[in-house]
Design a protein around this motif. Structure first.
Motif, PDB file in Angstrom:
ATOM      1  N   ASP B  70       0.807  -1.214   0.000  1.00  0.00           N
ATOM      2  CA  ASP B  70       0.000   0.000   0.000  1.00  0.00           C
ATOM      3  C   ASP B  70       0.844   1.268   0.000  1.00  0.00           C
ATOM      4  OD1 ASP B  70      -2.291  -1.364  -0.022  1.00  0.00           O
ATOM      5  OD2 ASP B  70      -2.844  -1.022   2.067  1.00  0.00           O
ATOM      6  N   CYS B  71       2.129   1.123   0.197  1.00  0.00           N
ATOM      7  CA  CYS B  71       2.968   2.305   0.378  1.00  0.00           C
ATOM      8  C   CYS B  71       3.210   2.998  -0.955  1.00  0.00           C
ATOM      9  CB  CYS B  71       4.294   1.873   1.005  1.00  0.00           C
ATOM     10  SG  CYS B  71       5.456   3.202   1.160  1.00  0.00           S
ATOM     11  N   ILE B  72       3.042   4.303  -0.969  1.00  0.00           N
ATOM     12  CA  ILE B  72       3.273   5.044  -2.204  1.00  0.00           C
ATOM     13  C   ILE B  72       4.609   5.790  -2.178  1.00  0.00           C
ATOM     14  CG2 ILE B  72       0.839   5.322  -2.796  1.00  0.00           C
ATOM     15  CD1 ILE B  72       1.020   8.124  -1.551  1.00  0.00           C
ATOM     16  N   GLY B  73       5.377   5.594  -1.126  1.00  0.00           N
ATOM     17  CA  GLY B  73       6.708   6.199  -1.081  1.00  0.00           C
ATOM     18  C   GLY B  73       6.701   7.707  -0.949  1.00  0.00           C
ATOM     19  N   CYS B  74       5.778   8.225  -0.161  1.00  0.00           N
ATOM     20  CA  CYS B  74       5.643   9.683  -0.076  1.00  0.00           C
ATOM     21  C   CYS B  74       6.584  10.295   0.949  1.00  0.00           C
ATOM     22  CB  CYS B  74       4.215  10.044   0.259  1.00  0.00           C
ATOM     23  SG  CYS B  74       3.726   9.462   1.871  1.00  0.00           S
ATOM     24  N   LEU B  75       7.265   9.478   1.717  1.00  0.00           N
ATOM     25  CA  LEU B  75       8.270   9.924   2.693  1.00  0.00           C
ATOM     26  C   LEU B  75       7.708  10.693   3.891  1.00  0.00           C
ATOM     27  CD1 LEU B  75      11.214  11.241   0.518  1.00  0.00           C
ATOM     28  CD2 LEU B  75      10.946   9.013   1.498  1.00  0.00           C
ATOM     29  N   GLN B  76       6.385  10.764   3.996  1.00  0.00           N
ATOM     30  CA  GLN B  76       5.813  11.516   5.121  1.00  0.00           C
ATOM     31  C   GLN B  76       6.266  10.926   6.456  1.00  0.00           C
ATOM     32  OE1 GLN B  76       3.848  14.106   4.964  1.00  0.00           O
ATOM     33  NE2 GLN B  76       2.425  13.987   3.270  1.00  0.00           N
ATOM     34  N   CYS B  77       6.280   9.581   6.531  1.00  0.00           N
ATOM     35  CA  CYS B  77       6.600   8.940   7.799  1.00  0.00           C
ATOM     36  C   CYS B  77       8.048   9.211   8.179  1.00  0.00           C
ATOM     37  CB  CYS B  77       6.326   7.448   7.733  1.00  0.00           C
ATOM     38  SG  CYS B  77       7.076   6.632   6.344  1.00  0.00           S
ATOM     39  N   SER B  78       8.948   9.140   7.204  1.00  0.00           N
ATOM     40  CA  SER B  78      10.353   9.307   7.585  1.00  0.00           C
ATOM     41  C   SER B  78      10.641  10.767   7.912  1.00  0.00           C
ATOM     42  CB  SER B  78      11.270   8.778   6.501  1.00  0.00           C
ATOM     43  OG  SER B  78      11.445   9.720   5.497  1.00  0.00           O
ATOM     44  N   PRO B 131       0.875  10.725   9.974  1.00  0.00           N
ATOM     45  CA  PRO B 131       0.748  11.439   8.697  1.00  0.00           C
ATOM     46  C   PRO B 131       0.534  10.543   7.477  1.00  0.00           C
ATOM     47  CG  PRO B 131       3.022  11.411   9.387  1.00  0.00           C
ATOM     48  CD  PRO B 131       2.254  10.738  10.454  1.00  0.00           C
ATOM     49  N   CYS B 132       0.664   9.237   7.602  1.00  0.00           N
ATOM     50  CA  CYS B 132       0.622   8.374   6.422  1.00  0.00           C
ATOM     51  C   CYS B 132      -0.715   8.498   5.697  1.00  0.00           C
ATOM     52  CB  CYS B 132       0.857   6.924   6.831  1.00  0.00           C
ATOM     53  SG  CYS B 132       0.794   5.794   5.448  1.00  0.00           S
ATOM     54  N   PRO B 133      -0.697   8.878   4.437  1.00  0.00           N
ATOM     55  CA  PRO B 133      -1.963   9.067   3.725  1.00  0.00           C
ATOM     56  C   PRO B 133      -2.666   7.753   3.422  1.00  0.00           C
ATOM     57  CG  PRO B 133      -0.121   9.407   2.246  1.00  0.00           C
ATOM     58  CD  PRO B 133       0.453   9.236   3.606  1.00  0.00           C
ATOM     59  N   ASP B 135      -2.476   4.991   5.475  1.00  0.00           N
ATOM     60  CA  ASP B 135      -2.619   4.224   6.720  1.00  0.00           C
ATOM     61  C   ASP B 135      -1.917   2.876   6.637  1.00  0.00           C
ATOM     62  OD1 ASP B 135      -4.103   6.108   8.041  1.00  0.00           O
ATOM     63  OD2 ASP B 135      -5.970   5.404   7.159  1.00  0.00           O
ATOM     64  N   CYS B 136      -0.759   2.843   6.037  1.00  0.00           N
ATOM     65  CA  CYS B 136      -0.139   1.538   5.857  1.00  0.00           C
ATOM     66  C   CYS B 136       1.030   1.325   6.804  1.00  0.00           C
ATOM     67  CB  CYS B 136       0.288   1.341   4.422  1.00  0.00           C
ATOM     68  SG  CYS B 136       1.519   2.481   3.877  1.00  0.00           S
ATOM     69  N   ILE B 137       1.386   2.319   7.603  1.00  0.00           N
ATOM     70  CA  ILE B 137       2.417   2.088   8.623  1.00  0.00           C
ATOM     71  C   ILE B 137       1.731   2.164   9.967  1.00  0.00           C
ATOM     72  CG2 ILE B 137       3.155   4.525   8.520  1.00  0.00           C
ATOM     73  CD1 ILE B 137       5.969   3.525   9.272  1.00  0.00           C
TER      74      ILE B 137
HETATM   75  S1  SF4 Z   1       3.815   7.716   4.933  1.00  0.00           S
HETATM   76 FE1  SF4 Z   1       2.844   5.756   4.370  1.00  0.00          FE
HETATM   77  S2  SF4 Z   1       2.707   5.814   2.157  1.00  0.00           S
HETATM   78 FE2  SF4 Z   1       4.134   7.436   2.725  1.00  0.00          FE
HETATM   79  S3  SF4 Z   1       6.162   6.441   2.624  1.00  0.00           S
HETATM   80 FE3  SF4 Z   1       5.460   6.218   4.737  1.00  0.00          FE
HETATM   81  S4  SF4 Z   1       4.431   4.232   4.787  1.00  0.00           S
HETATM   82 FE4  SF4 Z   1       4.634   4.793   2.640  1.00  0.00          FE
END
Ligand code: SF4
Ligand code: SF4
Lengths: 373, 188
Positions: B70-78, B131-133, B135-137
């Motif tokens: 489900d992750c789109i790699g948006c980097l919000q979490c990191s 912040p994950c859009p 909800d996959c983390i």
């Molecule tokens: S915030 Fe969610 S969707 Fe975005 S990179 Fe992290 S895990 Fe992936």
């Protein structure tokens, strides 16, 4: 003494010692068993908190604030978010204010339980320590129910809370308060009025009120010296003006004003006041409302500086934040109440025995995480 | 002299009162009053069915888990992480190539080639999950236990086992999808 003076000896207590409540080293100069001077050596737990804060956003500071005074994290969070909210100029919803007060007071009880329990342990009473930890555990359970963490909560956010209180929390808290109030009498029976405990603590380590003020000692230590000074009453923040509670002060019931027993007694009485505040807050709290309504999307305070202080279980916690309009603080300074409490130790422990120094240290209730930061 | 005997009397009475309290505890051993025998018994987790929308309710502090599909790699979490323990790398896929959608029907545009969480550095602040859009983390267990059960002990013999690698993309796949052997890797 004169004639009986022996050669002075330096005794190191700590950094690994159960009575120093963390990694603190005391360099004790002794003349026989009499202490002539105490030099606390701090810095073993230094984690560059203030410097680190310059590199992280305002929101990310909160987990680090948690780790300063790790025994009363909620109160630390409270102080920090108050400062940032003042800088941003945002108002938080009613419900948030009430939940914050409830959490802060619950954590005050938990913190005092730990302080009193370990103080008892320092002077040789083991059972009260276990009883107090058992009851503290109930508070931690309530916190875990609310925010998932038992010690480092990251629950209060700038402008709100990370989430609402769970269903059933209010009832469980009432249940806890009903259980807890008689327990205070039990602690009194087993420890407070025990003659051995009184002999160990009354008249020991007297902190006169002028010395306390000169050293900047705050919180229960200052109130134990007889000065009625509590920021919740005297410089009301949040919604503390709506509650009816007393500020207990030391009266020298068992010895003279400002001795170790008085500092202990102030904490016991404060727990009763906390129970009162929590009861009123639970009664008055609005039952619905969005706790995240005022949480800003991005925290970007205007240029400026702010100093805000609040009352934690250890005293007056201040945050000085200098903002240059960026999402990260330019400078963040924390005024730690435990630091001033430790600085007064060398003043009041001269002339006492080595075992009394540990009792005095226990009565000051310091947390090294906050002193070293 | 009077003082001397009064002290003795006071010591004995207060001692008796204290012993009375402990004796009372001996007589009524309540549940939760005694030590838990750990491997057989476990500390109960607080009840989690507490009236929130369970899909969005993330209140537990345990091991982090990522539904990488489900992750789109948006980097919000990191970006939210205060200790930078989430390491993400991704490659852009060519326009027109379809690498699927997430459960929320968002079209994926980035191929996440690396998603490592170093749980030895994590301070369990939970900031990354909000912040994950997609909800996959999330932290495992609790309301998410139907997606991923809790890891109660959460311990390993080797510290390196606590670095969790979630990405399931292999280099062949990357080369095939992007049509290039030299990868342009973005991210933190
Ligand atoms: S915030 Fe969610 S969707 Fe975005 S990179 Fe992290 S895990 Fe992936
Ligand atoms: S819980 Fe906190 S420290 Fe751990 S990965 Fe998430 S944001 Fe980082």
């Amino acid at each position: 003494m004169g004639v009986n003076k022996t050669e002075e000896m330096v005794l190191n207590i700590g950094p690994q010692h159960p009575s120093t409540h963390g990694v603190l080293r005391l360099k004790v100069q002794t003349d026989g068993e009499i202490v002539t001077s105490v030099t606390p050596v701090i810095g073993y737990l230094h984690r560059c908190f203030e410097k680190h804060c310059e590199n992280i956003t305002y929101q990310q500071v909160i987990p680090f604030v948690d780790r300063c005074d790790y025994i009363a994290s909620m109160n630390n969070d409270f102080g920090y978010v108050l400062a940032v909210e003042k800088l941003l100029g945002i108002e938080v919803p009613e419900k948030v204010e009430y939940i914050r007060v409830i959490m802060a007071e619950m954590n005050r009880i938990a913190s005092h339980l730990l302080a009193l329990g370990t103080f008892g342990l320092d002077v040789g009473a083991f059972t009260p320590f276990l009883y107090m930890f058992r009851d503290r555990e109930r508070i931690l359970d309530l916190f875990e129910l609310t925010c998932g963490a038992r010690l480092l909560y990251n629950y209060m956010w700038v402008g709100g809370l990370s989430h609402d209180i769970p269903v059933g929390f209010v009832e469980k808290t009432y249940e806890f308060l009903d259980y807890f109030e008689p327990q205070i009498d039990e602690y009194n029976n087993i420890l407070t009025f025990n003659k051995i405990f009184i002999e160990r603590t009354a008249d020991v380590g007297i902190l006169p009120v002028d010395v306390a003020i000169n050293f900047g000692v705050t919180g229960p230590n200052l109130r134990g010296s007889g000065l009625r000074w509590d920021l919740r009453k005297d410089e009301t923040y949040s919604i503390y003006d709506r509650f009816d509670f007393n500020v207990p002060v030391g009266q020298g019931i068992k010895g003279s004003v400002g001795d170790s027993w008085d500092r202990y007694w102030v904490r016991v009485e404060e727990m009763r006041e906390c129970v009162k505040i929590i009861r009123q807050a639970l009664d008055m709290m609005p039952r619905d409302g969005d706790v995240k309504a005022a949480v800003p999307k991005r925290i970007r305070p205007p240029q400026g500086a702010i100093y805000s202080r609040s009352e934690t279980p250890r005293g007056e916690l201040g945050f000085y934040i200098l903002s240059d309009g960026k999402p990260k603080p330019f400078r963040l300074k924390m005024r730690s109440p435990a630091f001033t409490a430790l600085s007064v130790l060398s003043e009041i422990s001269q002339g006492w025995m080595i075992s009394d120094v540990l009792a005095i240290l226990g009565s000051l209730d310091i947390v090294l995480g906050e002193i070293d930061r | 002299m009077k003082r001397y005997f009064y002290n003795i009397w006071e010591t004995i009475t207060t001692l008796m009162i204290g012993l009375g309290v402990t004796f009372g505890h001996l007589l009524r051993i309540r549940k939760g009053n005694v030590t838990l025998q750990y491997p057989e018994e476990r500390w109960p987790q607080p009840q989690r069915e507490i009236g929130f929308n369970l899909d969005r309710y993330n209140v537990i502090r345990s091991r982090l888990h990522v539904d990488i599909d489900d992750c789109i790699g948006c980097l919000q979490c990191s970006r939210a992480c205060p200790v930078d323990c989430i390491k993400i790398e991704f490659v852009k896929v060519d326009k027109g190539l379809d690498i699927g959608t997430t459960s929320n029907d968002t079209k994926k545009r980035l191929l996440v080639t690396r998603f490592d969480i170093d749980m030895t550095e994590c301070c369990f602040c939970n900031l990354c999950t909000y912040p994950c859009p997609e909800d996959c983390i999330y932290m495992t267990g609790g309301p998410n236990s139907r997606k991923h059960p809790i890891d109660y002990e959460y311990s390993t013999y080797d510290r390196s086992d606590l670095i969790f690698r979630f990405s399931n993309v292999d280099p062949d796949q990357v080369a095939r999808l992007t049509g290039q052997n030299e990868l342009k890797v973005g991210g933190k």
